[in-house]
Scaffold this motif. Structure first.
Motif, PDB file in Angstrom:
ATOM      1  N   LEU A  52       1.003  -1.107  -0.184  1.00 37.27           N
ATOM      2  CA  LEU A  52       0.129   0.108   0.026  1.00 37.27           C
ATOM      3  C   LEU A  52       0.610   1.178   0.092  1.00 37.27           C
ATOM      4  O   LEU A  52       0.599   2.138  -0.778  1.00 37.27           O
ATOM      5  CB  LEU A  52      -0.920   0.021   1.346  1.00 37.27           C
ATOM      6  N   VAL A  56       0.700   3.892  -2.971  1.00 36.83           N
ATOM      7  CA  VAL A  56       0.292   5.303  -2.706  1.00 36.83           C
ATOM      8  C   VAL A  56       1.415   6.329  -3.184  1.00 36.83           C
ATOM      9  O   VAL A  56       1.138   7.266  -4.024  1.00 36.83           O
ATOM     10  CB  VAL A  56       0.020   5.528  -1.051  1.00 36.83           C
ATOM     11  N   TYR A  59       1.409   6.389  -6.891  1.00 33.87           N
ATOM     12  CA  TYR A  59       0.300   7.369  -7.646  1.00 33.87           C
ATOM     13  C   TYR A  59       0.935   8.847  -7.550  1.00 33.87           C
ATOM     14  O   TYR A  59       0.646   9.426  -8.169  1.00 33.87           O
ATOM     15  CB  TYR A  59      -1.295   7.246  -6.644  1.00 33.87           C
ATOM     16  N   HIS A  60       1.227   9.068  -6.355  1.00 30.73           N
ATOM     17  CA  HIS A  60       1.957  10.533  -6.257  1.00 30.73           C
ATOM     18  C   HIS A  60       3.028  10.867  -7.260  1.00 30.73           C
ATOM     19  O   HIS A  60       3.097  11.912  -7.608  1.00 30.73           O
ATOM     20  CB  HIS A  60       2.319  10.776  -4.613  1.00 30.73           C
ATOM     21  N   GLN A  63       1.541  11.822 -10.408  1.00 29.56           N
ATOM     22  CA  GLN A  63       1.050  13.200 -10.375  1.00 29.56           C
ATOM     23  C   GLN A  63       2.012  14.150 -10.385  1.00 29.56           C
ATOM     24  O   GLN A  63       1.898  15.340 -10.973  1.00 29.56           O
ATOM     25  CB  GLN A  63       0.123  13.253  -8.902  1.00 29.56           C
ATOM     26  N   VAL A  84       1.716  27.746 -14.682  1.00 31.09           N
ATOM     27  CA  VAL A  84       0.952  26.725 -13.767  1.00 31.09           C
ATOM     28  C   VAL A  84       1.906  26.300 -12.680  1.00 31.09           C
ATOM     29  O   VAL A  84       3.023  25.733 -13.169  1.00 31.09           O
ATOM     30  CB  VAL A  84       0.357  25.483 -14.651  1.00 31.09           C
ATOM     31  N   ASN A  87       3.183  21.476  -8.220  1.00 26.37           N
ATOM     32  CA  ASN A  87       2.648  21.015  -7.070  1.00 26.37           C
ATOM     33  C   ASN A  87       3.607  20.465  -6.189  1.00 26.37           C
ATOM     34  O   ASN A  87       3.560  19.029  -6.104  1.00 26.37           O
ATOM     35  CB  ASN A  87       1.326  20.633  -7.339  1.00 26.37           C
ATOM     36  N   ALA A  89       3.417  20.239  -3.102  1.00 23.64           N
ATOM     37  CA  ALA A  89       2.768  19.738  -2.003  1.00 23.64           C
ATOM     38  C   ALA A  89       2.124  18.242  -1.972  1.00 23.64           C
ATOM     39  O   ALA A  89       1.779  17.744  -1.127  1.00 23.64           O
ATOM     40  CB  ALA A  89       1.279  20.651  -1.867  1.00 23.64           C
ATOM     41  N   TYR A  90       2.101  17.728  -3.275  1.00 24.62           N
ATOM     42  CA  TYR A  90       1.851  16.231  -3.606  1.00 24.62           C
ATOM     43  C   TYR A  90       2.765  15.444  -2.730  1.00 24.62           C
ATOM     44  O   TYR A  90       2.350  14.402  -2.223  1.00 24.62           O
ATOM     45  CB  TYR A  90       2.166  15.970  -5.068  1.00 24.62           C
ATOM     46  N   VAL A  93       0.937  15.494   0.647  1.00 25.47           N
ATOM     47  CA  VAL A  93      -0.124  14.536   0.774  1.00 25.47           C
ATOM     48  C   VAL A  93       0.266  12.943   0.794  1.00 25.47           C
ATOM     49  O   VAL A  93      -0.110  12.271   1.728  1.00 25.47           O
ATOM     50  CB  VAL A  93      -0.945  14.724  -0.457  1.00 25.47           C
ATOM     51  N   LEU A  96       1.931  11.977   4.300  1.00 28.12           N
ATOM     52  CA  LEU A  96       0.819  12.144   5.302  1.00 28.12           C
ATOM     53  C   LEU A  96       0.174  10.699   5.303  1.00 28.12           C
ATOM     54  O   LEU A  96      -0.132  10.165   6.456  1.00 28.12           O
ATOM     55  CB  LEU A  96      -0.266  13.080   4.911  1.00 28.12           C
ATOM     56  N   LEU A  97       0.041  10.071   4.364  1.00 30.95           N
ATOM     57  CA  LEU A  97      -0.430   8.618   4.366  1.00 30.95           C
ATOM     58  C   LEU A  97       0.570   7.543   4.349  1.00 30.95           C
ATOM     59  O   LEU A  97       0.338   6.698   5.115  1.00 30.95           O
ATOM     60  CB  LEU A  97      -0.961   8.458   2.802  1.00 30.95           C
ATOM     61  N   TYR A 136       4.039  21.184   6.330  1.00 33.39           N
ATOM     62  CA  TYR A 136       3.419  21.789   5.251  1.00 33.39           C
ATOM     63  C   TYR A 136       3.265  23.351   5.302  1.00 33.39           C
ATOM     64  O   TYR A 136       3.493  23.905   4.232  1.00 33.39           O
ATOM     65  CB  TYR A 136       1.827  21.027   4.969  1.00 33.39           C
TER      66      TYR A 136
ATOM     67  N   ASN B  16      -5.085  19.594  -3.405  1.00 32.22           N
ATOM     68  CA  ASN B  16      -4.549  18.558  -2.554  1.00 32.22           C
ATOM     69  C   ASN B  16      -5.286  17.536  -1.654  1.00 32.22           C
ATOM     70  O   ASN B  16      -5.128  16.246  -1.419  1.00 32.22           O
ATOM     71  CB  ASN B  16      -3.424  19.093  -1.978  1.00 32.22           C
ATOM     72  N   SER B  19      -7.034  15.241  -3.755  1.00 33.08           N
ATOM     73  CA  SER B  19      -5.937  14.025  -4.274  1.00 33.08           C
ATOM     74  C   SER B  19      -5.842  13.056  -3.066  1.00 33.08           C
ATOM     75  O   SER B  19      -5.699  12.002  -3.236  1.00 33.08           O
ATOM     76  CB  SER B  19      -4.828  14.851  -4.684  1.00 33.08           C
ATOM     77  N   PHE B  20      -5.664  13.855  -1.876  1.00 36.95           N
ATOM     78  CA  PHE B  20      -5.557  12.783  -0.674  1.00 36.95           C
ATOM     79  C   PHE B  20      -6.605  12.003  -0.437  1.00 36.95           C
ATOM     80  O   PHE B  20      -6.520  10.710  -0.184  1.00 36.95           O
ATOM     81  CB  PHE B  20      -5.299  13.776   0.537  1.00 36.95           C
ATOM     82  N   PHE B  22      -8.898  10.955  -2.783  1.00 38.57           N
ATOM     83  CA  PHE B  22      -8.752   9.799  -3.859  1.00 38.57           C
ATOM     84  C   PHE B  22      -7.825   8.613  -3.454  1.00 38.57           C
ATOM     85  O   PHE B  22      -7.775   7.412  -3.434  1.00 38.57           O
ATOM     86  CB  PHE B  22      -8.356  10.471  -5.243  1.00 38.57           C
ATOM     87  N   ALA B  23      -6.322   9.293  -2.947  1.00 34.73           N
ATOM     88  CA  ALA B  23      -5.539   8.079  -2.553  1.00 34.73           C
ATOM     89  C   ALA B  23      -5.877   7.131  -1.370  1.00 34.73           C
ATOM     90  O   ALA B  23      -5.627   5.959  -1.449  1.00 34.73           O
ATOM     91  CB  ALA B  23      -4.222   9.060  -2.027  1.00 34.73           C
ATOM     92  N   VAL B  24      -6.462   8.122  -0.273  1.00 37.35           N
ATOM     93  CA  VAL B  24      -6.705   7.380   0.552  1.00 37.35           C
ATOM     94  C   VAL B  24      -7.987   6.392   0.259  1.00 37.35           C
ATOM     95  O   VAL B  24      -8.023   5.000   0.960  1.00 37.35           O
ATOM     96  CB  VAL B  24      -7.538   8.208   1.728  1.00 37.35           C
ATOM     97  N   ALA B  27      -6.440   3.420  -1.713  1.00 39.60           N
ATOM     98  CA  ALA B  27      -5.416   2.295  -0.981  1.00 39.60           C
ATOM     99  C   ALA B  27      -6.354   1.693  -0.042  1.00 39.60           C
ATOM    100  O   ALA B  27      -5.989   0.583   0.107  1.00 39.60           O
ATOM    101  CB  ALA B  27      -4.623   3.163   0.082  1.00 39.60           C
ATOM    102  N   THR B  74      -5.236  28.790 -12.890  1.00 44.04           N
ATOM    103  CA  THR B  74      -4.271  29.403 -11.953  1.00 44.04           C
ATOM    104  C   THR B  74      -3.029  30.021 -12.595  1.00 44.04           C
ATOM    105  O   THR B  74      -2.066  30.090 -12.039  1.00 44.04           O
ATOM    106  CB  THR B  74      -3.907  28.474 -10.971  1.00 44.04           C
ATOM    107  N   SER B  75      -2.800  29.789 -13.975  1.00 44.34           N
ATOM    108  CA  SER B  75      -1.376  30.102 -14.665  1.00 44.34           C
ATOM    109  C   SER B  75      -1.152  31.594 -14.592  1.00 44.34           C
ATOM    110  O   SER B  75       0.023  31.895 -14.629  1.00 44.34           O
ATOM    111  CB  SER B  75      -1.527  29.658 -16.040  1.00 44.34           C
TER     112      SER B  75
END
Lengths: 261, 261
Positions: A52, A56, A59-60, A63, A84, A87, A89-90, A93, A96-97, A136, B16, B19-20, B22-24, B27, B74-75
């Motif tokens: 898992l 996870v 997946y990130h 992304q 653009v 990101n 911050a992915y 995310v 965190l998991l 974060y 984010n 996305s989190f 979705f990932a949770v 998983a 957001t560009s």
């Protein structure tokens, strides 16, 4: 982060590293899940969670790679920002998991008592989540002062986890079978070793490391640290599970499972 | 909802969080389905449905994230509405399917008599579907009056379900084995606790909470409530199924399955 400070070579090197990160995580996931039935039932939970974590992370990485590509236009032979934002911050995310889960997979493969498993999982998993959450705001803040404050706050659970891994799990290691004692030790130091990279990199912008070379170093470094802390660490967890399964099989005098690992 | 009221930080924080989410959910789904064979055959239906709930939710979080990203450009460094509306209604489509199922998974893991299982599943599942259907017209209505009317209508099945969970399942909890009684109780209060968030948030636009901070709070709150009500709740259902499987194994004097959870 100004993506236009990167050369074409640096930009595509980082892109390839993200693709590599995705491929490693996806391959590791498939490996753990396909081999799940080869370990004793007691260790399947640990092996499933190991997969898992890499799933996870995979997946990130996908992304992150997509976000990286959409942040720049390279069709003119130089890196031009599209506007653009990349990101970053992915990563948070993801951590965190995955970070609480990878500590839990280590605790599960040790097979402590139920109460100890729940207690250690809650404390280490909780501290790990807190560490990521506190990192974060500093990562997304625009001022160096805030970045430093959240670095310090985030280091409190970080130091607690490292202390617990080194000292708290020491006596539990003693109770492990001889054939895996060394592997458990290596797994613990893999976590600690790969983790040391993160707080150092976090401070890069504060000491003026922000150009193309610094961005490249940070992204490559994060990728290597993630691969070590999740996929390589996961292989150790799997081998520990396999060896302990073999001991169970030997005790019950039935045929051993896979022998050659 | 005016997406241009959000700052870049708020917009990407919500992105984010999706996305989190979705990932949770993804998983959690893989976890339940991979571990299915580790519980006794009697509990596999509950575990498969637990994974269905998170699978459906994962699909919808992916759609919600895609809709969110396409609603804004957001560009330029600020959030500009593209004109494509953010499809909040995906949440209702999701709940219509997942909320009845998650009540059914709770009933199934308790292993009541066949007649009670069918009766409680029909009544609670039906009430849940009615609750979602009655909420939808208010969510998409343009007037506060209609929103309030459908809030009141939707609260009737809501209160009925909470009453049934607290009072109707009470006697059934008494018949559960000692080692899971507490877990069943926690699972029920997880549902109720996380559900309280939804009717409160529904009223936000009525009391004038509509700016960037309110939108952020609503979307983050929904995401947390969904994760608790589906993934965290699902883990409790799984652990209940695993512990009850162990009791079956012990009775039949075969080797116990996973012990340390």
């Amino acid at each position: 982060m100004d993506i236009a400070t990167l050369s074409i070579g640096q930009f595509s090197f980082v892109q390839n590293a993200f693709s590599f990160g995705f491929a490693v995580m996806a391959a590791a996931t498939l490996f753990f899940w396909l081999m799940k039935s080869e370990v004793a039932p007691e260790y399947r939970l640990a092996v499933v969670i190991t997969g898992l974590v890499t799933a996870v992370a995979g997946y990130h990485y996908f992304q992150i790679m997509t976000s990286w590509v959409s942040a720049a236009d390279t069709s003119t032979g130089v890196v031009v920002a599209t506007g653009v934002p990349f990101n970053q911050a992915y990563r948070y995310v993801d951590w965190l998991l995955t970070v609480p889960l990878l500590l839990i997979e280590l605790i599960l493969v040790m097979r402590l008592s139920r109460s100890e498993t729940i207690k250690k999982s809650t404390m280490l998993g909780g501290a790990a989540a807190l560490m990521i959450i506190l990192g974060y705001p500093g990562e997304v803040s625009q001022t160096g002062g805030l970045r430093f404050v959240f670095w310090v706050l985030s280091m409190i659970p970080f130091v607690y986890i490292v202390y617990q891994l080194v000292v708290g799990l020491k006596s539990s290691i003693e109770s492990q079978p001889e054939s895996v004692k060394n592997l458990v030790n290596i797994a613990i130091y893999l976590v600690i070793g790969s983790w040391l990279f993160y707080p150092i990199v976090y401070l890069f912008p504060l000491v003026g490391l922000t150009g193309g070379a610094a961005i490249t170093a940070v992204e490559i470094g994060y990728t290597i640290a993630d691969i070590v802390a999740k996929a390589v660490f996961g292989v150790f967890i799997f081998v520990i599970a396999l060896r302990k399964s073999k001991l169970i099989n030997e005790k019950s005098e039935t045929a051993p499972a896979t022998e050659n690992v």
